[in-house]
Design an enzyme around this catalytic site. Structure first.
Site, short mmCIF file in Angstrom:
data_model
loop_
_atom_site.label_atom_id
_atom_site.label_comp_id
_atom_site.label_asym_id
_atom_site.label_seq_id
_atom_site.Cartn_x
_atom_site.Cartn_y
_atom_site.Cartn_z
N LYS A 22 0.86 -1.21 0.00
CA LYS A 22 0.00 0.00 0.00
C LYS A 22 0.89 1.25 0.00
CE LYS A 22 -1.68 1.40 4.10
NZ LYS A 22 -1.39 2.80 4.49
N ASN A 23 1.88 1.27 0.90
CA ASN A 23 2.66 2.49 1.08
C ASN A 23 3.68 2.72 -0.03
OD1 ASN A 23 1.13 2.83 3.30
ND2 ASN A 23 2.73 2.39 4.79
N CYS A 116 -5.41 11.81 12.66
CA CYS A 116 -5.87 10.44 12.42
C CYS A 116 -6.25 9.89 13.78
CB CYS A 116 -4.76 9.61 11.76
SG CYS A 116 -3.41 9.31 12.88
N ARG A 121 -1.23 14.80 12.62
CA ARG A 121 -0.29 14.34 11.59
C ARG A 121 0.10 15.59 10.78
NH1 ARG A 121 -1.29 8.90 10.24
NH2 ARG A 121 0.50 8.98 8.83
N PRO A 122 1.09 16.34 11.25
CA PRO A 122 1.45 17.61 10.58
C PRO A 122 1.98 17.40 9.17
CG PRO A 122 3.06 17.02 12.27
CD PRO A 122 1.94 16.04 12.39
N ASP A 124 3.92 20.15 7.86
CA ASP A 124 4.79 21.33 7.72
C ASP A 124 6.03 21.05 6.88
OD1 ASP A 124 5.29 19.65 10.02
OD2 ASP A 124 6.91 21.01 10.52
N LEU A 125 6.57 19.83 6.93
CA LEU A 125 7.80 19.53 6.17
C LEU A 125 7.50 19.48 4.67
CD1 LEU A 125 9.43 16.83 8.47
CD2 LEU A 125 9.66 19.33 8.53
N ASP A 306 4.87 0.83 12.11
CA ASP A 306 3.66 0.15 11.61
C ASP A 306 3.58 -1.30 12.08
OD1 ASP A 306 3.60 1.80 8.36
OD2 ASP A 306 3.07 2.45 10.38
N ILE A 328 8.34 7.45 16.75
CA ILE A 328 7.82 8.12 15.55
C ILE A 328 6.50 8.80 15.88
CG2 ILE A 328 7.18 7.82 13.11
CD1 ILE A 328 9.99 6.84 13.52
N ARG A 398 -8.53 -1.06 4.62
CA ARG A 398 -7.71 0.00 4.02
C ARG A 398 -6.36 -0.54 3.57
NH1 ARG A 398 -7.15 5.55 7.09
NH2 ARG A 398 -5.81 5.69 5.28
C1 EPZ Z 1 4.11 7.01 6.27
O1 EPZ Z 1 3.29 8.03 6.82
C2 EPZ Z 1 3.24 5.76 6.23
N1 EPZ Z 1 2.07 6.00 5.39
C3 EPZ Z 1 2.77 5.39 7.64
O2 EPZ Z 1 2.07 4.15 7.55
C4 EPZ Z 1 4.01 5.19 8.52
O3 EPZ Z 1 3.58 4.94 9.84
C5 EPZ Z 1 4.90 6.44 8.48
O4 EPZ Z 1 5.25 6.76 7.11
C6 EPZ Z 1 6.18 6.26 9.26
O5 EPZ Z 1 6.92 5.21 8.73
C7 EPZ Z 1 2.20 5.91 4.04
O6 EPZ Z 1 3.28 5.64 3.53
C8 EPZ Z 1 0.97 6.14 3.23
P1 EPZ Z 1 6.12 10.46 8.16
P2 EPZ Z 1 3.79 9.57 6.77
O7 EPZ Z 1 5.98 11.72 7.41
O8 EPZ Z 1 4.54 9.82 5.53
C9 EPZ Z 1 6.32 13.76 11.53
C10 EPZ Z 1 0.27 2.68 7.80
O9 EPZ Z 1 -0.13 2.11 8.82
N2 EPZ Z 1 6.04 14.72 10.45
O10 EPZ Z 1 7.30 9.56 7.86
O11 EPZ Z 1 2.64 10.42 7.08
C11 EPZ Z 1 5.16 12.83 11.83
O12 EPZ Z 1 4.25 13.43 12.72
C12 EPZ Z 1 0.66 4.14 7.85
O13 EPZ Z 1 0.43 2.12 6.68
C13 EPZ Z 1 6.09 16.09 10.74
O14 EPZ Z 1 6.34 16.50 11.87
O15 EPZ Z 1 4.79 9.60 8.02
C14 EPZ Z 1 5.85 11.63 12.42
O16 EPZ Z 1 6.12 11.87 13.79
C15 EPZ Z 1 0.34 4.78 9.20
N3 EPZ Z 1 5.84 16.97 9.74
C16 EPZ Z 1 7.19 11.58 11.67
O17 EPZ Z 1 7.36 12.87 11.08
C17 EPZ Z 1 5.56 16.57 8.45
O18 EPZ Z 1 5.37 17.43 7.57
C18 EPZ Z 1 7.21 10.55 10.55
O19 EPZ Z 1 6.08 10.79 9.73
C19 EPZ Z 1 5.51 15.17 8.19
C20 EPZ Z 1 5.76 14.27 9.20
#
Ligand code: EPZ
Length: 420
Positions: A22-23, A116, A121-122, A124-125, A306, A328, A398
């Site tokens: 999926k991811n 969620c 789930r910010p 900002d990056l 995950d 995380i 999902r």
């Molecule tokens: C991806 O989410 C995955 N989703 C998530 O899987 C997974 O848990 C996550 O990566 C971490 O590995 C998909 O790939 C569709 P991140 P993503 O940006 O990209 C913070 C599942 O169960 N952050 O790597 O949203 C964030 O809050 C799902 O399949 C910011 O602060 O995760 C987190 O603490 C759930 N600002 C950390 O970074 C931002 O702009 C990692 O988040 C973006 C993220």
């Protein structure tokens, strides 16, 4: 809303074939928008989230065809540069259309994804990265409006923390920017490597793939892509956890063992026997007295967040004190209270769950709250004495293709009950 009824039925045995990830497929579907023409993706899992992503792309004017696990995306006539709240709120990955749309059309309007089940789930990056490439970002009325006169401009951008989604969005945007971008502290999850390889197949010029420094030489146009979705390492890990919790012996095939390093170490640490082949892993926990352990989630190649809910369910059946710390998402513990309803003894302290394992689990009515929490409840239901009913299993749909069919084939006793 559907529920699962699950009863224990002894150790799981046999082999299970893993679906596409999926991811991995969600960002690649968004990447197809960067080209004009028909992109093809194979080994696409039939999931609620891939259907949602197709709906998001259709809103923009893409024409999508899915035939079983083969998907084609015709992005020749994109004419509506918006991703609406109704869809984005149901799946955060819809936000992946932001980078491609602003890179290709110079403007777009994408709803903020919101939080969620387990918290904020910010994004900002994602926004800071696009601004570094010259996009003008305005956040208003719950939407991100991105604008750019002409092409985005290549630049150096360093991600302050490892973010899979932000890396995907900025990488996609940089492929059409004018000049070269250097993306530092990029995520190196296999799904990002797969995305980079698909973009290269489309004609993008990316070096450093698989490392934390991606160098992207922008090009004017990309051609439609054609590629196969990599195996879902989290689905694979979930079935290995199902073998461990039932003290069974299961071979997981059509997967990539190299993507499972940290997870396999944990299974070995608790006493499971692991055999590894070219595209399979077998976990043998038959008649084994498993041991407690301590887990900390980290960005890849560390232990994946995950998988923490699923391992928590396993550790609830292992005598002794274990712990799971999620660095995380420090509030990703919605499954704890539901596991406690099944008899697990777990206490929460900030970002760490302490599991006093070994109690006998007993069946109960529980409620799924998010994708991986739901998987953890199914695993616990496989060994909880008596019947377990899990409501709201649309969360599972999902991210797991034919979950009940694959589990039943391994000997699990579960059925889906349709409730209006
Ligand atoms: C991806 O989410 C995955 N989703 C998530 O899987 C997974 O848990 C996550 O990566 C971490 O590995 C998909 O790939 C569709 P991140 P993503 O940006 O990209 C913070 C599942 O169960 N952050 O790597 O949203 C964030 O809050 C799902 O399949 C910011 O602060 O995760 C987190 O603490 C759930 N600002 C950390 O970074 C931002 O702009 C990692 O988040 C973006 C993220």
């Amino acid at each position: 809303m559907d529920s699962f009824l699950i009863s224990p039925n002894g150790p799981l045995k046999g082999s299970v074939q893993i679906s596409g990830a999926k991811n991995a497929v969600l960002p690649v579907m968004a990447a197809a928008m960067l080209a004009d023409g028909v992109s093809k993706i194979s080994n696409v899992p039939q999931l609620k989230d891939t259907k949602t992503m197709s709906d998001v792309l259709r809103v923009t004017g893409c024409r999508i065809k899915q035939n079983e696990n083969d998907l084609s995306i015709d992005s020749s006539d994109i004419n509506h540069l918006e991703a609406p709240y109704e869809l984005v709120k149901t799946m955060r990955a819809s936000f992946y259309v932001l980078g491609p749309l602003v890179a290709k059309f110079g403007k777009c309007r994408v709803s903020l994804p919101g939080g969620c089940a387990w918290g904020p789930r910010p994004v900002d990056l994602h926004l800071k990265g696009l601004e570094a490439l010259g996009a003008k970002i305005n956040v208003t009325h719950g939407y991100v409006e991105a604008l750019c006169d002409g092409r985005l401009k290549g630049n150096t951008f360093s991600f302050p923390i490892s973010s899979v989604g932000a890396t995907a969005n900025i990488l996609m945007a940089a492929t059409l920017a004018e000049g070269t971008s250097i993306l530092q502290n990029s995520s190196i999850e296999p799904e990002i490597t797969a995305l980079a390889n698909y973009l290269i197949e489309m004609g993008a010029e990316i070096s450093g793939v698989g490392t934390r420094t991606l160098i992207v030489k922008g090009v004017e146009k990309l051609k439609p892509g054609n590629g196969q979705t990599i195996a879902d390492r989290i689905e694979a890990g979930t079935f290995l956890a199902a073998a461990a919790i039932t003290r069974g012996k299961v071979k997981v095939t059509a997967m990539v063992p190299e993507h499972q390093g940290a997870l396999l170490e944990v299974f070995k640490n608790i006493g499971c026997e692991i055999s590894i082949g070219e595209n399979w892993v077998e976990l043998d926990a038959e008649n084994k007295e498993l041991m407690p352990t301590h887990i900390t989630t980290l960005p890849y190649p560390g232990f994946p967040t995950d998988m923490q809910a699923q391992l928590m369910a396993v550790l609830a059946t292992v005598k002794g004190t274990s712990s799971v710390r999620d660095t995380i998402y420090n509030d990703r513990f919605k499954h704890v209270s539901e596991l406690e309803r099944l008899g697990a003894e777990i206490s929460l302290k900030e970002d760490t769950a302490i599991i006093n394992g070994g109690n006998e689990l007993t069946g109960a009515q529980v409620m799924a709250s998010d994708l991986r929490a739901s998987a953890a409840l199914v695993l616990a239901g496989l060994v909880a004495k008596g019947q377990t009913e899990i409501s709201r299993i649309y969360h599972l749909d999902r991210g797991y293709e034919n979950f009940e069919g694959k589990l039943s084939k391994l000997g699990a006793k579960l059925e889906r009950v349709h409730k209006s």
